[in-house]
Design a protein around this motif. Structure first.
Motif, PDB file in Angstrom:
ATOM      1  N   GLN A 154      -3.272  -8.234   9.542  1.00 17.13           N
ATOM      2  CA  GLN A 154      -2.473  -7.511  10.538  1.00 17.13           C
ATOM      3  C   GLN A 154      -3.352  -6.988  11.675  1.00 17.13           C
ATOM      4  O   GLN A 154      -2.911  -6.951  12.826  1.00 17.13           O
ATOM      5  CB  GLN A 154      -1.744  -6.332   9.881  1.00 17.13           C
ATOM      6  CG  GLN A 154      -0.284  -6.515   9.802  1.00 17.13           C
ATOM      7  CD  GLN A 154       0.429  -5.248   9.335  1.00 17.13           C
ATOM      8  OE1 GLN A 154      -0.130  -4.163   9.252  1.00 17.13           O
ATOM      9  NE2 GLN A 154       1.685  -5.426   9.017  1.00 17.13           N
ATOM     10  N   THR A 189     -13.364  -5.083   5.638  1.00 13.87           N
ATOM     11  CA  THR A 189     -12.727  -3.780   5.851  1.00 13.87           C
ATOM     12  C   THR A 189     -13.694  -2.659   5.473  1.00 13.87           C
ATOM     13  O   THR A 189     -13.667  -1.597   6.079  1.00 13.87           O
ATOM     14  CB  THR A 189     -11.412  -3.647   5.061  1.00 13.87           C
ATOM     15  OG1 THR A 189     -11.652  -3.945   3.693  1.00 13.87           O
ATOM     16  CG2 THR A 189     -10.352  -4.553   5.635  1.00 13.87           C
ATOM     17  N   PHE A 217      -2.727  -0.260   9.144  1.00 12.01           N
ATOM     18  CA  PHE A 217      -2.462  -1.699   9.045  1.00 12.01           C
ATOM     19  C   PHE A 217      -2.324  -2.061   7.574  1.00 12.01           C
ATOM     20  O   PHE A 217      -3.138  -1.640   6.756  1.00 12.01           O
ATOM     21  CB  PHE A 217      -3.620  -2.504   9.651  1.00 12.01           C
ATOM     22  CG  PHE A 217      -3.781  -2.309  11.131  1.00 12.01           C
ATOM     23  CD1 PHE A 217      -3.007  -3.032  12.020  1.00 12.01           C
ATOM     24  CD2 PHE A 217      -4.706  -1.401  11.629  1.00 12.01           C
ATOM     25  CE1 PHE A 217      -3.157  -2.855  13.392  1.00 12.01           C
ATOM     26  CE2 PHE A 217      -4.862  -1.217  12.993  1.00 12.01           C
ATOM     27  CZ  PHE A 217      -4.084  -1.943  13.874  1.00 12.01           C
ATOM     28  N   ALA A 218      -1.335  -2.873   7.249  1.00 13.70           N
ATOM     29  CA  ALA A 218      -1.099  -3.254   5.861  1.00 13.70           C
ATOM     30  C   ALA A 218      -2.193  -4.177   5.315  1.00 13.70           C
ATOM     31  O   ALA A 218      -2.423  -4.224   4.113  1.00 13.70           O
ATOM     32  CB  ALA A 218       0.258  -3.929   5.723  1.00 13.70           C
ATOM     33  N   SER A 219      -2.869  -4.888   6.225  1.00 11.90           N
ATOM     34  CA  SER A 219      -3.912  -5.820   5.801  1.00 11.90           C
ATOM     35  C   SER A 219      -4.866  -6.087   6.963  1.00 11.90           C
ATOM     36  O   SER A 219      -4.568  -5.755   8.110  1.00 11.90           O
ATOM     37  CB  SER A 219      -3.284  -7.142   5.363  1.00 11.90           C
ATOM     38  OG  SER A 219      -2.658  -7.764   6.472  1.00 11.90           O
ATOM     39  N   LYS A 220      -5.977  -6.716   6.630  1.00  7.84           N
ATOM     40  CA  LYS A 220      -6.904  -7.108   7.686  1.00  7.84           C
ATOM     41  C   LYS A 220      -6.268  -8.172   8.577  1.00  7.84           C
ATOM     42  O   LYS A 220      -6.489  -8.199   9.788  1.00  7.84           O
ATOM     43  CB  LYS A 220      -8.225  -7.610   7.096  1.00  7.84           C
ATOM     44  CG  LYS A 220      -9.268  -7.850   8.175  1.00  7.84           C
ATOM     45  CD  LYS A 220     -10.665  -7.993   7.652  1.00  7.84           C
ATOM     46  CE  LYS A 220     -10.833  -9.216   6.850  1.00  7.84           C
ATOM     47  NZ  LYS A 220     -12.231  -9.628   6.695  1.00  7.84           N
ATOM     48  N   TYR A 231      -5.871   1.194   5.929  1.00  2.28           N
ATOM     49  CA  TYR A 231      -4.624   0.628   5.436  1.00  2.28           C
ATOM     50  C   TYR A 231      -3.415   1.532   5.676  1.00  2.28           C
ATOM     51  O   TYR A 231      -2.285   1.108   5.486  1.00  2.28           O
ATOM     52  CB  TYR A 231      -4.759   0.246   3.957  1.00  2.28           C
ATOM     53  CG  TYR A 231      -5.680  -0.938   3.783  1.00  2.28           C
ATOM     54  CD1 TYR A 231      -5.358  -2.171   4.359  1.00  2.28           C
ATOM     55  CD2 TYR A 231      -6.875  -0.840   3.084  1.00  2.28           C
ATOM     56  CE1 TYR A 231      -6.195  -3.266   4.227  1.00  2.28           C
ATOM     57  CE2 TYR A 231      -7.715  -1.926   2.946  1.00  2.28           C
ATOM     58  CZ  TYR A 231      -7.370  -3.135   3.519  1.00  2.28           C
ATOM     59  OH  TYR A 231      -8.193  -4.223   3.394  1.00  2.28           O
ATOM     60  N   ARG A 232      -3.652   2.740   6.125  1.00  4.10           N
ATOM     61  CA  ARG A 232      -2.527   3.585   6.538  1.00  4.10           C
ATOM     62  C   ARG A 232      -2.003   3.126   7.904  1.00  4.10           C
ATOM     63  O   ARG A 232      -0.866   3.375   8.254  1.00  4.10           O
ATOM     64  CB  ARG A 232      -2.939   5.061   6.587  1.00  4.10           C
ATOM     65  CG  ARG A 232      -2.947   5.719   5.219  1.00  4.10           C
ATOM     66  CD  ARG A 232      -3.007   7.231   5.324  1.00  4.10           C
ATOM     67  NE  ARG A 232      -4.311   7.749   5.689  1.00  4.10           N
ATOM     68  CZ  ARG A 232      -5.315   7.958   4.844  1.00  4.10           C
ATOM     69  NH1 ARG A 232      -5.172   7.660   3.565  1.00  4.10           N
ATOM     70  NH2 ARG A 232      -6.459   8.446   5.260  1.00  4.10           N
ATOM     71  N   GLU A 260     -11.582   3.062   3.517  1.00  2.00           N
ATOM     72  CA  GLU A 260     -10.770   1.848   3.666  1.00  2.00           C
ATOM     73  C   GLU A 260      -9.283   2.194   3.558  1.00  2.00           C
ATOM     74  O   GLU A 260      -8.458   1.599   4.241  1.00  2.00           O
ATOM     75  CB  GLU A 260     -11.145   0.813   2.605  1.00  2.00           C
ATOM     76  CG  GLU A 260     -12.429   0.078   2.918  1.00  2.00           C
ATOM     77  CD  GLU A 260     -12.713  -1.027   1.921  1.00  2.00           C
ATOM     78  OE1 GLU A 260     -12.074  -2.115   2.041  1.00  2.00           O
ATOM     79  OE2 GLU A 260     -13.547  -0.816   1.037  1.00  2.00           O
ATOM     80  N   ALA A 261      -8.978   3.167   2.735  1.00  2.00           N
ATOM     81  CA  ALA A 261      -7.578   3.594   2.586  1.00  2.00           C
ATOM     82  C   ALA A 261      -7.022   4.084   3.926  1.00  2.00           C
ATOM     83  O   ALA A 261      -5.852   3.854   4.246  1.00  2.00           O
ATOM     84  CB  ALA A 261      -7.467   4.685   1.532  1.00  2.00           C
TER      85      ALA A 261
END
Length: 185
Positions: A44, A21, A39-42, A36-37, A32-33
């Motif tokens: 996803q 990420t 997608f909750a995770s890689k 994550y806004r 990286e934040a």
């Protein structure tokens, strides 16, 4: 969409290592934040790529199944669509064969396995009709065996493409190879 396109382009770099990420965020010039806004995770992010693969390939395969029902051309066209998709989308080919998913969530590999199970099922349906028309005494068995071989062939072609750094086309000599693998009418 931009995140997924960038992820796919990073995966198509020959010899690409595991995409982190941090590297993805750097390529997009965001934090990286920010990733994550969206997608909750890689995992996803990879799921979204897999959904794209499934939707694209099965939309075309279902169209072929409808148009070519009962035709001996159905199965070669389905295989061609699958391999052409991988050829036109090298990063996605790495996802399809699991190379890009090795250090990711096991669920992603299972999903790609299910994708190829569905491919095999589609091939089996087309092959069963052909075997019945040819007068086979065991059309279901013949179709199962042949669908398994053809699925392994397609997966092998996609793996060779990914492992060659995208130099060995998965559609290379496809018609000749399929003429060896499929019975002639």
């Amino acid at each position: 969409m931009q995140i997924l396109q960038t992820l796919a382009s990073m995966l198509q770099q020959p010899g690409a290592d595991r995409v982190t990420t941090a590297a993805l965020a750097a390529r997009l010039d965001v934090s990286e934040a920010a990733l994550y806004r969206h997608f909750a995770s890689k995992a996803q992010m990879f799921e979204a790529l897999i959904e794209f693969i499934e939707h694209s390939v099965f939309t075309l395969i279902n169209q072929i199944a409808e148009r070519e029902a009962g035709s001996t051309a159905q199965v070669p066209k389905m295989l061609s669509v699958l391999l052409q998709f991988g050829e036109k989308n090298p990063g996605m080919a790495r996802v399809m064969v699991g190379d890009a998913l090795v250090f990711e969530n096991e669920r992603l590999l299972q999903r790609m396995n299910q994708f190829f199970d569905r491919i095999e099922s589609q091939l089996r349906q087309g092959l069963r009709v052909t075997a019945e028309a040819a007068g086979s005494a065991t059309p279901s068995v013949d179709a199962n065996v042949q669908a398994s071989v053809l699925t392994a062939f397609a997966l092998g072609r996609l793996q060779r493409f990914a492992r060659s750094g995208f130099k060995r086309s998965p559609t290379e000599h496809l018609d000749q190879a399929l003429s060896l693998l499929l019975p002639q009418p």
